[in-house]
Design a protein around this motif. Sequence first.
Motif, short mmCIF file in Angstrom:
data_model
loop_
_atom_site.label_atom_id
_atom_site.label_comp_id
_atom_site.label_asym_id
_atom_site.label_seq_id
_atom_site.Cartn_x
_atom_site.Cartn_y
_atom_site.Cartn_z
N GLU A 41 0.84 -1.20 0.00
CA GLU A 41 0.00 0.00 0.00
C GLU A 41 0.88 1.25 0.00
N GLU A 42 0.28 2.40 -0.32
CA GLU A 42 1.00 3.67 -0.31
C GLU A 42 0.55 4.50 0.88
N TYR A 43 1.52 5.05 1.62
CA TYR A 43 1.22 5.76 2.86
C TYR A 43 1.70 7.21 2.76
N TYR A 44 0.76 8.14 2.91
CA TYR A 44 1.05 9.58 2.85
C TYR A 44 0.87 10.18 4.24
N LEU A 45 1.90 10.86 4.73
CA LEU A 45 1.89 11.43 6.07
C LEU A 45 1.78 12.95 5.96
N TYR A 46 0.64 13.48 6.41
CA TYR A 46 0.39 14.92 6.33
C TYR A 46 0.86 15.59 7.62
N ASN A 47 1.87 16.45 7.46
CA ASN A 47 2.56 17.08 8.58
C ASN A 47 2.40 18.60 8.50
N THR A 48 2.29 19.25 9.65
CA THR A 48 2.05 20.69 9.67
C THR A 48 3.30 21.51 9.43
N LYS A 49 4.46 21.03 9.88
CA LYS A 49 5.71 21.77 9.75
C LYS A 49 6.88 20.81 9.89
N PRO A 50 8.10 21.22 9.55
CA PRO A 50 9.26 20.31 9.61
C PRO A 50 9.33 19.59 10.95
N LYS A 51 9.63 18.30 10.87
CA LYS A 51 9.53 17.42 12.03
C LYS A 51 10.53 17.73 13.12
#
Length: 369
Positions: free
Chosen positions: A35-45
């Motif tokens: 499967e393909e996993y997209y991680l939506y992040n608000t700002k640099p980790k």
Amino acid sequence: MRIGFDAKRAFHNTTGLGNYSRDLIRILSEYFSGEEYYLYNTKPKKVDRLDMTKFTERLPEGKFWKKFSSIWRQGAIVNQIKKDNIDLYHGLSGEIPRNLKSKGIKSVVTIHDLIFVRYPKLYSFFDRKIHFNKFKYAAHNADRVIAISEQTKKDIVSFLKVDSSKIDVIYQGCHAVFKQQVSQEQIKQVKEKYNLPDQFIFNVGTIEERKNLLSIVKAIKDIDIVLVVAGRKTNYFDTVQEYIVEHKLENKILFLGGVDLQELATIYQIAKIFIYPSIFEGFGIPIIEALYSKTPVITSKGGVFPEAGGPNSIYVEPYNINELQQEINTLLNNDEKRKEIAEKGYTFVQKFNDEAIANSIMNLYKQIV
């Protein structure tokens, strides 16, 4: 399938919600690598604990949304989710963006607890209102709701007025590091680094009123044992510290800071007892970590705790100091009983293994899509 995740906590939180997010994403990628996993992040980790070769990270597009990422996460993110052709979006911490449904995007939300409803005095008026509105919106507008325990499911039905048939209870596990036997060299290094005694009892968690650390401190006042505590300090720490100083217990309580996961796993495994007299939890991951570490657990009666601790952990009324003191003494003075509880707890905790959780999550995704 393309699956999107609210990854804010995964990249910016080192404790509860962050651990849940990272572990769920990690085990899905291991057991369902196609499967393909997209991680939506608000700002640099800030937290770098994921193998990013397995995931696609998405940050806000454009200067405006990068500056106002909290607002982006609530609504404008949907345009990027749609552009990425995401089949299903998973809100990992009680929230989903607005208008997913109108864009034809399926969704699921995990709700961990409703502590802000049960214990309102622990939260400001505005925080309670904001949390309640976000959680209620998510629970009613997501296609399915995941509760991390039967206790949380009951609370969702009761407080958010969601039909129980819409809610799936899928337990959470813990990081793989807690399931591995540590070496004698690791034990030696950790004991030296933190100046740990040969015998001690252990508590893990944010040092806040709900976690009830003061009860443990009171219970060991007259017991010849050291209490080691690993957790972030809040204002409640001052209350605990005041009691420690008043009763001259400074040499019996050891507060640790900056403990990494491997060190934490080591401390779990060499502790005599793990004590967790929390007033309320959505689940209680530290209990699972202790059971995997083959460390006997004393925790609170009622609520979610028997779900996490199983039939062989020891349960006490969290504010009953005499009862807690008695159970600590009993275990410290009975090697055979400690070993028996540890072995039976280790058998019980296998129900929270990664494969079972990954299968449950993926089966739910496929039902929704």
